[in-house]
Design a protein around this motif. Structure first.
Motif, PDB file in Angstrom:
ATOM      1  N   VAL A 237      -2.922  -9.615  -6.160  1.00 24.76           N
ATOM      2  CA  VAL A 237      -0.747  -9.328  -5.648  1.00 24.76           C
ATOM      3  C   VAL A 237      -1.091  -9.345  -3.921  1.00 24.76           C
ATOM      4  CG1 VAL A 237       0.535  -7.768  -5.704  1.00 24.76           C
ATOM      5  CG2 VAL A 237      -0.884  -8.365  -7.456  1.00 24.76           C
ATOM      6  N   MET A 238       0.175  -9.589  -3.571  1.00 24.89           N
ATOM      7  CA  MET A 238       0.909  -9.193  -1.927  1.00 24.89           C
ATOM      8  C   MET A 238       2.060  -8.236  -2.357  1.00 24.89           C
ATOM      9  SD  MET A 238       1.056 -10.224   1.220  1.00 24.89           S
ATOM     10  CE  MET A 238      -0.109 -12.099   1.152  1.00 24.89           C
ATOM     11  N   VAL A 239       1.680  -7.044  -1.864  1.00 25.85           N
ATOM     12  CA  VAL A 239       2.350  -5.892  -1.349  1.00 25.85           C
ATOM     13  C   VAL A 239       2.983  -5.989  -0.478  1.00 25.85           C
ATOM     14  CG1 VAL A 239       2.634  -3.850  -1.143  1.00 25.85           C
ATOM     15  CG2 VAL A 239       0.770  -4.779  -2.472  1.00 25.85           C
ATOM     16  N   ILE A 240       3.958  -6.569  -0.340  1.00 29.89           N
ATOM     17  CA  ILE A 240       5.099  -5.997   0.696  1.00 29.89           C
ATOM     18  C   ILE A 240       5.653  -4.665   1.474  1.00 29.89           C
ATOM     19  CG2 ILE A 240       6.787  -7.557   2.045  1.00 29.89           C
ATOM     20  CD1 ILE A 240       6.765  -9.942  -0.471  1.00 29.89           C
ATOM     21  N   GLY A 241       5.088  -4.609   2.621  1.00 29.54           N
ATOM     22  CA  GLY A 241       5.454  -2.946   3.114  1.00 29.54           C
ATOM     23  C   GLY A 241       4.140  -1.990   2.891  1.00 29.54           C
TER      24      GLY A 241
ATOM     25  N   THR B 190      -3.216  -7.698  -1.736  1.00 30.98           N
ATOM     26  CA  THR B 190      -3.486  -7.596   0.521  1.00 30.98           C
ATOM     27  C   THR B 190      -2.000  -6.843   0.492  1.00 30.98           C
ATOM     28  OG1 THR B 190      -4.604  -9.540   0.256  1.00 30.98           O
ATOM     29  CG2 THR B 190      -3.250  -9.588   2.600  1.00 30.98           C
ATOM     30  N   LEU B 191      -2.436  -6.310   1.350  1.00 30.61           N
ATOM     31  CA  LEU B 191      -0.812  -5.697   2.233  1.00 30.61           C
ATOM     32  C   LEU B 191      -0.635  -6.031   3.395  1.00 30.61           C
ATOM     33  CD1 LEU B 191       0.516  -2.991   1.373  1.00 30.61           C
ATOM     34  CD2 LEU B 191      -0.425  -1.817   3.663  1.00 30.61           C
ATOM     35  N   LEU B 192       1.186  -6.707   3.240  1.00 36.96           N
ATOM     36  CA  LEU B 192       1.937  -7.210   4.483  1.00 36.96           C
ATOM     37  C   LEU B 192       2.311  -6.083   5.088  1.00 36.96           C
ATOM     38  CD1 LEU B 192       2.732  -9.375   6.561  1.00 36.96           C
ATOM     39  CD2 LEU B 192       4.134  -9.699   4.557  1.00 36.96           C
ATOM     40  N   GLU B 193       2.114  -5.582   6.213  1.00 35.51           N
ATOM     41  CA  GLU B 193       3.069  -4.327   7.246  1.00 35.51           C
ATOM     42  C   GLU B 193       3.676  -5.187   8.249  1.00 35.51           C
ATOM     43  OE1 GLU B 193       4.658  -1.479   8.282  1.00 35.51           O
ATOM     44  OE2 GLU B 193       4.727  -1.973   6.278  1.00 35.51           O
TER      45      GLU B 193
ATOM     46  N   SER C 145       1.922   1.530  -4.673  1.00 34.63           N
ATOM     47  CA  SER C 145       1.830   0.099  -5.561  1.00 34.63           C
ATOM     48  C   SER C 145       0.061   0.220  -5.253  1.00 34.63           C
ATOM     49  CB  SER C 145       2.849  -0.736  -5.130  1.00 34.63           C
ATOM     50  OG  SER C 145       3.825   0.569  -4.977  1.00 34.63           O
ATOM     51  N   ALA C 146      -0.294  -0.082  -4.302  1.00 31.32           N
ATOM     52  CA  ALA C 146      -1.141  -1.108  -3.799  1.00 31.32           C
ATOM     53  C   ALA C 146      -2.501  -0.339  -3.962  1.00 31.32           C
ATOM     54  CB  ALA C 146      -1.277  -1.410  -2.390  1.00 31.32           C
ATOM     55  N   TRP C 147      -2.769   0.770  -4.372  1.00 29.98           N
ATOM     56  CA  TRP C 147      -3.692   1.778  -4.862  1.00 29.98           C
ATOM     57  C   TRP C 147      -3.540   1.202  -6.878  1.00 29.98           C
ATOM     58  CZ3 TRP C 147      -8.562   2.824  -3.712  1.00 29.98           C
ATOM     59  CH2 TRP C 147      -8.903   4.053  -4.469  1.00 29.98           C
ATOM     60  N   TRP C 148      -2.613   1.497  -6.735  1.00 36.69           N
ATOM     61  CA  TRP C 148      -2.661   1.824  -8.322  1.00 36.69           C
ATOM     62  C   TRP C 148      -3.155   0.162  -8.504  1.00 36.69           C
ATOM     63  CZ3 TRP C 148      -1.124   6.330  -7.074  1.00 36.69           C
ATOM     64  CH2 TRP C 148      -1.789   7.070  -8.177  1.00 36.69           C
TER      65      TRP C 148
ATOM     66  N   PHE D  99     -10.020  -5.222  -2.392  1.00 39.51           N
ATOM     67  CA  PHE D  99      -8.605  -5.129  -2.112  1.00 39.51           C
ATOM     68  C   PHE D  99      -9.131  -6.138  -0.566  1.00 39.51           C
ATOM     69  CE2 PHE D  99      -6.436  -3.587   2.436  1.00 39.51           C
ATOM     70  CZ  PHE D  99      -5.083  -3.939   1.946  1.00 39.51           C
ATOM     71  N   ARG D 100      -7.459  -7.190  -0.221  1.00 38.71           N
ATOM     72  CA  ARG D 100      -8.351  -8.492   0.270  1.00 38.71           C
ATOM     73  C   ARG D 100      -8.067  -8.057   1.623  1.00 38.71           C
ATOM     74  NH1 ARG D 100     -11.456  -9.288  -3.462  1.00 38.71           N
ATOM     75  NH2 ARG D 100     -10.026 -10.342  -5.214  1.00 38.71           N
ATOM     76  N   GLY D 101      -6.988  -6.488   2.701  1.00 34.05           N
ATOM     77  CA  GLY D 101      -7.083  -6.465   4.013  1.00 34.05           C
ATOM     78  C   GLY D 101      -5.251  -6.185   4.202  1.00 34.05           C
ATOM     79  N   ILE D 102      -5.298  -5.777   5.774  1.00 34.79           N
ATOM     80  CA  ILE D 102      -3.770  -6.102   5.863  1.00 34.79           C
ATOM     81  C   ILE D 102      -3.261  -7.095   6.913  1.00 34.79           C
ATOM     82  CG2 ILE D 102      -2.694  -4.762   7.203  1.00 34.79           C
ATOM     83  CD1 ILE D 102      -3.844  -2.065   6.561  1.00 34.79           C
TER      84      ILE D 102
END
Length: 412
Positions: A4-8, A28-31, A16-19, A213-216
């Motif tokens: 999953v790619m979480v945007i924000g 992966t988190l995109l910020e 959202s990423a944690w749950w 977690f794949r990273g930011i």
């Protein structure tokens, strides 16, 4: 494992990423910003108001709005835009200014609030509350108008304690200078205050340590590339990124990104302001979280700072500081709590709160099969973040959500 790619990287995106990680997804988190929680999560009011969740849209609000616009330091400012999104949102907002709709929306937001309180508690063993200044301060809503106070007292029910003006000051001595203008207040125990930015920082650290977690990725999301009804790529300033699923939790930027996937999100940026002033030895800061109902100003002690937050400016995607609005907020703070903090050393902030016309967030699926939403929390992003994230994780796993999605799902 679904990726999953979480945007924000604000409070909603981080929760959202944690749950999702805990639900078994790779994330992966995109910020776009250099730090997490740098947008509307940075210096907001810091109030976790699980019971005080009444939607802004209500019967009589359009008329009140006209009066607010005429007040020097009124809670509302409006600047017309040549942007049909503003006018479409306003038309939808007015349609929600109905007593029956308000009652139904309030009921579902109270459910979401209680779910969020419980979900926040699930983090106790992961993120100690003292890391982000969490304090169960209780919430006192004070009223200047006797008519409004009487109406609030009648609605208080078993959860609220109705207080006279003198009793308000006895409960919260920081209000002493304002006693003469108060009609009374309603106090709710169990409500809390905390530093939202510190929460984001702490949760970000836990994300980095999670095995799935794949990273930011630091970059600006530009738009979705669709093939056969699915997102195949996310175009970003860091390149084209791919995942199995995408979660849009990018605050007000979500409406522009969703449009690239052919989805209209009824979001508008409600600009708010805050002041943060250091509390010195000898100052009299509030120990209770206080809301000045008519002025729409919030006061809370967060750590060694007084946080004063207020105002709704409908001026588009403009997060710049308005010197006049800051001066007005400072005048009100000095009048209500003159000895609460060192106002001479205060710092000012403005942020864009992504709001829906109903004040209810939008959580869950979209017509694009692998694109999901967690958006539109308005001024209650911190309050609702954990509960919203738990709902999102459930529906993405194909499970029944912990509360009904009626009024919270995207409407066609």
């Amino acid at each position: 494992m679904r990726e999953v790619m979480v945007i924000g990287g604000g409070v909603v995106g981080l929760a959202s990423a944690w749950w999702l990680l805990e639900a078994g997804f790779g994330v992966t988190l995109l910020e776009r910003d250099a730090t997490l929680g740098a947008g509307a999560s940075f210096r907001n009011g810091g109030q976790l108001s699980y019971r005080y969740v009444a939607p802004f849209a209500d019967a009589g609000v359009p008329l009140k709005a006209l009066r607010w616009l005429l007040q020097k330091d009124g809670p509302l400012r409006f600047r017309p835009e040549a942007d049909r999104r503003q006018w479409r949102w306003l038309a939808q907002f007015v349609a929600h200014c109905d007593a029956g709709i308000h009652r139904r929306t309030t009921a579902r937001l109270l459910q979401l609030g209680e779910l969020s309180r419980s979900a926040m508690g699930q983090l106790d063993g992961i993120l100690p509350k003292d890391e982000f200044g969490w304090r169960e301060a209780g919430k006192l809503v004070v009223y200047r108008s006797g008519k409004l106070f009487d109406a609030a007292a009648a609605r208080a029910g078993t959860g609220g304690e109705v207080l006279s003006a003198a009793a308000c000051v006895a409960a919260e001595p920081a209000l002493a200078a304002a006693q003469a203008v108060l009609a009374g207040g309603v106090f709710n125990r169990g409500e809390a205050v905390a530093d939202c930015h510190d929460f984001c920082t702490g949760l970000g650290q836990r994300l980095r340590a999670h095995p799935r977690f794949r990273g930011i990725v630091r970059g600006e999301a530009r738009g979705f590339v669709l093939e056969k009804g699915k997102v195949s790529w996310l175009d970003t300033s860091a390149g084209m990124l791919a995942a199995d699923d995408y979660v849009l939790a990018a605050g007000i930027r979500s409406r522009t990104l969703a449009a690239t996937a052919g989805i209209y999100l009824p979001l508008y940026p409600l600009k708010g302001y805050s002041l943060s002033a250091p509390v010195r030895p000898g100052d009299c800061p509030p120990q209770i979280s206080v809301t000045d109902f008519e002025r729409k100003v919030l006061y809370a002690r967060i750590g060694d700072q007084l946080r004063v937050a207020a105002m709704v400016d409908m001026v588009g995607e403009d997060a710049s500081l308005d010197a006049g609005r800051i001066a007005g907020l400072l005048r009100q703070a000095r009048a209500v709590m003159p000895r609460a903090a060192d106002y001479e050393a205060m710092t000012a902030w403005a942020g864009l709160r992504p709001a829906t016309p109903s004040s209810a967030p939008i959580i869950g699926a979209t017509p694009v099969s692998n694109l999901w939403l967690n958006v539109g929390h308005g001024p209650l992003g911190f309050t609702f973040a954990c509960g919203s994230a738990s709902i999102l994780a459930a529906v993405m796993r194909g499970e029944a959500p912990p509360i009904s999605l009626e009024g919270l799902a995207l409407r066609g």
